[in-house]
Design a protein around this motif. Structure first.
Motif, mmCIF file in Angstrom:
data_model
loop_
_atom_site.group_PDB
_atom_site.id
_atom_site.type_symbol
_atom_site.label_atom_id
_atom_site.label_comp_id
_atom_site.label_asym_id
_atom_site.label_seq_id
_atom_site.Cartn_x
_atom_site.Cartn_y
_atom_site.Cartn_z
ATOM 1 N N ALA A 110 -116.262 -19.582 3.437
ATOM 2 C CA ALA A 110 -115.682 -19.904 4.744
ATOM 3 C C ALA A 110 -114.569 -18.908 5.044
ATOM 4 O O ALA A 110 -114.089 -18.206 4.147
ATOM 5 C CB ALA A 110 -115.145 -21.334 4.776
ATOM 6 N N LYS A 112 -111.574 -19.189 5.488
ATOM 7 C CA LYS A 112 -110.287 -19.440 4.829
ATOM 8 C C LYS A 112 -110.027 -18.445 3.691
ATOM 9 O O LYS A 112 -108.886 -18.179 3.337
ATOM 10 C CB LYS A 112 -110.242 -20.868 4.272
ATOM 11 N N ASP A 143 -112.593 -26.932 3.619
ATOM 12 C CA ASP A 143 -112.711 -25.525 3.241
ATOM 13 C C ASP A 143 -111.429 -24.906 2.701
ATOM 14 O O ASP A 143 -111.467 -24.015 1.857
ATOM 15 C CB ASP A 143 -113.214 -24.710 4.437
ATOM 16 N N PRO A 253 -114.046 -21.458 16.812
ATOM 17 C CA PRO A 253 -114.115 -22.881 16.460
ATOM 18 C C PRO A 253 -112.759 -23.316 15.914
ATOM 19 O O PRO A 253 -112.252 -22.706 14.979
ATOM 20 C CB PRO A 253 -115.182 -22.933 15.356
ATOM 21 N N THR A 254 -112.193 -24.345 16.514
ATOM 22 C CA THR A 254 -110.780 -24.625 16.270
ATOM 23 C C THR A 254 -110.523 -26.038 15.790
ATOM 24 O O THR A 254 -111.097 -26.996 16.307
ATOM 25 C CB THR A 254 -109.988 -24.420 17.583
ATOM 26 N N GLY A 255 -109.630 -26.148 14.803
ATOM 27 C CA GLY A 255 -109.171 -27.449 14.335
ATOM 28 C C GLY A 255 -107.661 -27.490 14.388
ATOM 29 O O GLY A 255 -107.053 -28.089 15.259
ATOM 30 N N ASN A 256 -107.044 -26.794 13.442
ATOM 31 C CA ASN A 256 -105.588 -26.765 13.347
ATOM 32 C C ASN A 256 -104.947 -25.659 14.180
ATOM 33 O O ASN A 256 -103.754 -25.409 14.058
ATOM 34 C CB ASN A 256 -105.192 -26.584 11.883
ATOM 35 N N PHE A 257 -105.732 -24.942 14.979
ATOM 36 C CA PHE A 257 -105.222 -23.895 15.870
ATOM 37 C C PHE A 257 -104.654 -22.698 15.099
ATOM 38 O O PHE A 257 -103.863 -21.930 15.623
ATOM 39 C CB PHE A 257 -104.145 -24.447 16.823
ATOM 40 N N GLY A 258 -105.081 -22.522 13.838
ATOM 41 C CA GLY A 258 -104.566 -21.398 13.070
ATOM 42 C C GLY A 258 -105.299 -20.107 13.399
ATOM 43 O O GLY A 258 -104.691 -19.083 13.730
ATOM 44 N N SER A 307 -114.862 -29.732 9.202
ATOM 45 C CA SER A 307 -113.651 -28.920 9.021
ATOM 46 C C SER A 307 -112.794 -28.899 10.281
ATOM 47 O O SER A 307 -111.677 -28.396 10.266
ATOM 48 C CB SER A 307 -114.020 -27.494 8.626
ATOM 49 N N MET A 308 -113.324 -29.428 11.368
ATOM 50 C CA MET A 308 -112.546 -29.499 12.606
ATOM 51 C C MET A 308 -112.289 -30.954 13.014
ATOM 52 O O MET A 308 -111.892 -31.212 14.146
ATOM 53 C CB MET A 308 -113.268 -28.749 13.732
ATOM 54 N N HIS A 386 -120.021 -25.347 12.772
ATOM 55 C CA HIS A 386 -118.761 -24.923 13.395
ATOM 56 C C HIS A 386 -118.998 -23.688 14.264
ATOM 57 O O HIS A 386 -118.532 -23.608 15.402
ATOM 58 C CB HIS A 386 -117.714 -24.608 12.317
ATOM 59 N N THR A 410 -117.308 -19.123 11.144
ATOM 60 C CA THR A 410 -116.265 -19.538 10.206
ATOM 61 C C THR A 410 -116.801 -20.037 8.870
ATOM 62 O O THR A 410 -116.043 -20.138 7.914
ATOM 63 C CB THR A 410 -115.368 -20.620 10.845
HETATM 64 C C1 LIG Z 1 -110.740 -24.582 8.912
HETATM 65 C C2 LIG Z 1 -112.002 -24.359 9.643
HETATM 66 C C3 LIG Z 1 -112.035 -24.273 11.039
HETATM 67 C C4 LIG Z 1 -110.806 -24.483 11.885
HETATM 68 O O1 LIG Z 1 -109.852 -23.464 11.711
HETATM 69 P P1 LIG Z 1 -108.367 -23.653 12.248
HETATM 70 O O2 LIG Z 1 -107.655 -22.408 11.836
HETATM 71 O O3 LIG Z 1 -107.813 -24.868 11.597
HETATM 72 O O4 LIG Z 1 -108.444 -23.808 13.716
HETATM 73 C C5 LIG Z 1 -113.247 -23.989 11.642
HETATM 74 N N1 LIG Z 1 -114.378 -23.834 10.930
HETATM 75 C C6 LIG Z 1 -114.395 -23.918 9.599
HETATM 76 C C7 LIG Z 1 -115.669 -23.758 8.874
HETATM 77 C C8 LIG Z 1 -113.206 -24.179 8.901
HETATM 78 O O5 LIG Z 1 -113.228 -24.265 7.559
#
Ligand SMILES: *Cc1c(COP(=O)(O)O)cnc(C)c1O
Length: 462
Positions: A110, A112, A143, A253-258, A307-308, A386, A410
């Motif tokens: 991933a 990360k 992830d 693709p966004t979760g924590n906006f990082g 993950s989101m 994602h 991602t």
């Molecule tokens: C963490 C993750 C995201 C979201 O990333 P953010 O930086 O938190 O927005 C999207 N897709 C995958 C597969 C992830 O592991």
């Protein structure tokens, strides 16, 4: 380069201190006081660089007061040499002006890995230099955990505790964490959701007395160094497609906006980016905020893109800091209001600025599967769920069809076989270095969603 807190009360810090600190003491997040600026001419001169050399150029201004150019060079070279693709971040063309940037060739499949494999090396470097030890505590929706563990598992200076929501990560994700067995690695499955885990981590950072003088370090994207490392691939992709002379757009693709916040920074550092698309699943607080200025927590929905699956996005505060003209006390007041529910929108003029910077779209599970199967059939390419959300949002939000739209891929589809199967596709095989993943022994502690129990367990392991 100094780093300042978004809430304006904590002391400014050097890069090394920011690296080892999680949240600022005032509850804020650290951001650089100013950003390095790169001219078009300079960006154009990078077109022949490989990924590690480009990372060295872009990251050096952020760290150079503490880390020498040659030390950084060694760390980025080692980090990206551990990836399983020579290009590190290959660009794949799906259709006319439609691209995906494959960010899943690192050891844990991933994106990360781009930041966390470097973060582990940076932390070790600084801890050895200072002769210090660090207790790392992090929450993961799947992830971050494996990438962080992989990045730190050989460190003799780090004890790492990773909390994940019990039975809410995919089996591949869980095994990627729990089969990395080492005396300094502690996996905790919490009977709760990701936000519960994140909340416990935040509370532990704000009151670290349970460690009796020990210091907590962070691997979540509240850690500035993670954001920093993610800026690089925006430049890499843009330059590969003719930037800076040709503009490009990104869908993220966004979760924590990082990840998308790193794209926003790349643009501020001089990279010509036409559009930045925020792609969310049904946990859509960011989409509601950007499209309708509604910022309120809904309950958590479990989706095919786990993950989101989060209710609030920590890093959004870093963007808000800029939208509120870097006024720490105004931001403090706003964030306290948003978190308590007393406030549920941004001031109109700040919101309008956010709308200039970002487009957004929300994609549900059904559409996610439709996109996976459409792209498999028409382009013979398997998306993970994602990335499928990113591709769909990129299509819907694209206002400049003559500009390439690049979706951040991602994760590798092998991490999320449920979605792939639901989309009528065959789940892919694990890559070579993970073929025995399902036979490896696991180690993990299941605990109640209870801060005291988690902290007591941590102390018992130190
Ligand atoms: C963490 C993750 C995201 C979201 O990333 P953010 O930086 O938190 O927005 C999207 N897709 C995958 C597969 C992830 O592991």
């Amino acid at each position: 380069m100094r780093y300042i807190s978004t809430r304006g009360q904590a002391p400014s810090l050097s890069f090394e201190d920011v690296l080892l600190t999680g949240l600022a003491s005032d509850g804020g997040l650290y951001v650089p006081e100013s950003l390095p600026q790169f001219s078009h001419q300079e960006i154009a001169s990078w077109s022949a660089l490989n990924y590690a050399d480009l990372a060295h150029k872009i990251l050096l201004p952020f760290v150079e007061e503490d880390i020498s150019s040659s030390e950084l060079k060694t760390m980025v070279d080692e980090t990206y040499a551990s990836f399983n693709h020579k290009a590190v971040a290959p660009l794949i063309q799906l259709d006319h002006n439609e691209w995906v940037l494959e960010l899943f060739h690192g050891p844990t499949l991933a994106f990360k890995d781009f930041a966390l494999q470097l973060l582990g090396r940076l932390m070790d470097h600084v801890l050895i230099k200072r002769d210090k030890h660090l207790v790392i505590m992090g929450a993961t929706s799947g992830d971050t955990g494996s990438a962080a563990i992989e990045g730190c598992r050989h460190s003799e200076r780090v004890q790492m505790f990773i909390l994940h929501p019990y039975e809410r990560v995919s089996e591949v994700q869980r095994r990627q964490m729990t089969t990395l067995i080492g005396d300094n690695i502690h996996n905790i499955a919490v009977r709760g959701n990701f936000d519960d885990c994140q909340q416990m981590v935040k509370q532990s950072f704000s009151d670290q007395s349970f460690l009796n003088g020990g210091q907590l370090g962070a691997v979540n994207s509240i850690n500035w160094a993670r954001i920093m490392a993610q800026i690089v691939y925006y430049f890499y992709a843009a330059v590969a497609l003719g930037g800076p002379h040709r503009e490009v757009s990104f869908s993220v693709p966004t979760g924590n906006f990082g990840d998308i916040y790193a794209g926003y920074l790349a643009k501020k550092m001089g990279l010509p980016i036409k559009q930045l698309v925020v792609a969310t699943n049904e946990n859509d607080i960011l989409h509601r905020c950007i499209s309708a200025n509604q910022y309120s927590k809904n309950s958590l929905v479990q989706t095919l893109s786990p993950s989101m699956d989060i209710m609030v996005s920590s890093n959004f505060e870093r963007l808000l800091f800029d939208l509120y003209d870097r006024d720490g006390s105004a931001l403090s007041e706003l964030v306290v209001g948003l978190n308590s529910g007393a406030v549920n929108s941004l001031e109109p003029k700040r919101w309008q600025q956010a709308c200039q910077l970002f487009s957004s779209h929300r994609v549900d599970d059904k559409k996610t599967c439709d996109v996976i199967s459409q792209v498999a059939l028409q382009h013979n390419y398997l998306l993970d769920p994602h990335t499928a959300i990113g591709v769909e949002a990129g299509r819907v939000c694209n206002r400049h069809l003559q500009v390439p739209m690049i979706t951040m891929a991602t994760a590798h589809a092998v991490k999320f076989p449920d979605a792939v199967i639901e989309a009528g596709q065959t789940a892919p095989e694990l890559p070579n270095h993970l073929t025995d993943l399902f036979e490896r022994p696991e180690r993990c502690q299941v605990l109640d969603n209870d801060l005291v129990k988690v902290q007591n367990y941590m102390i018992s392991q130190l």
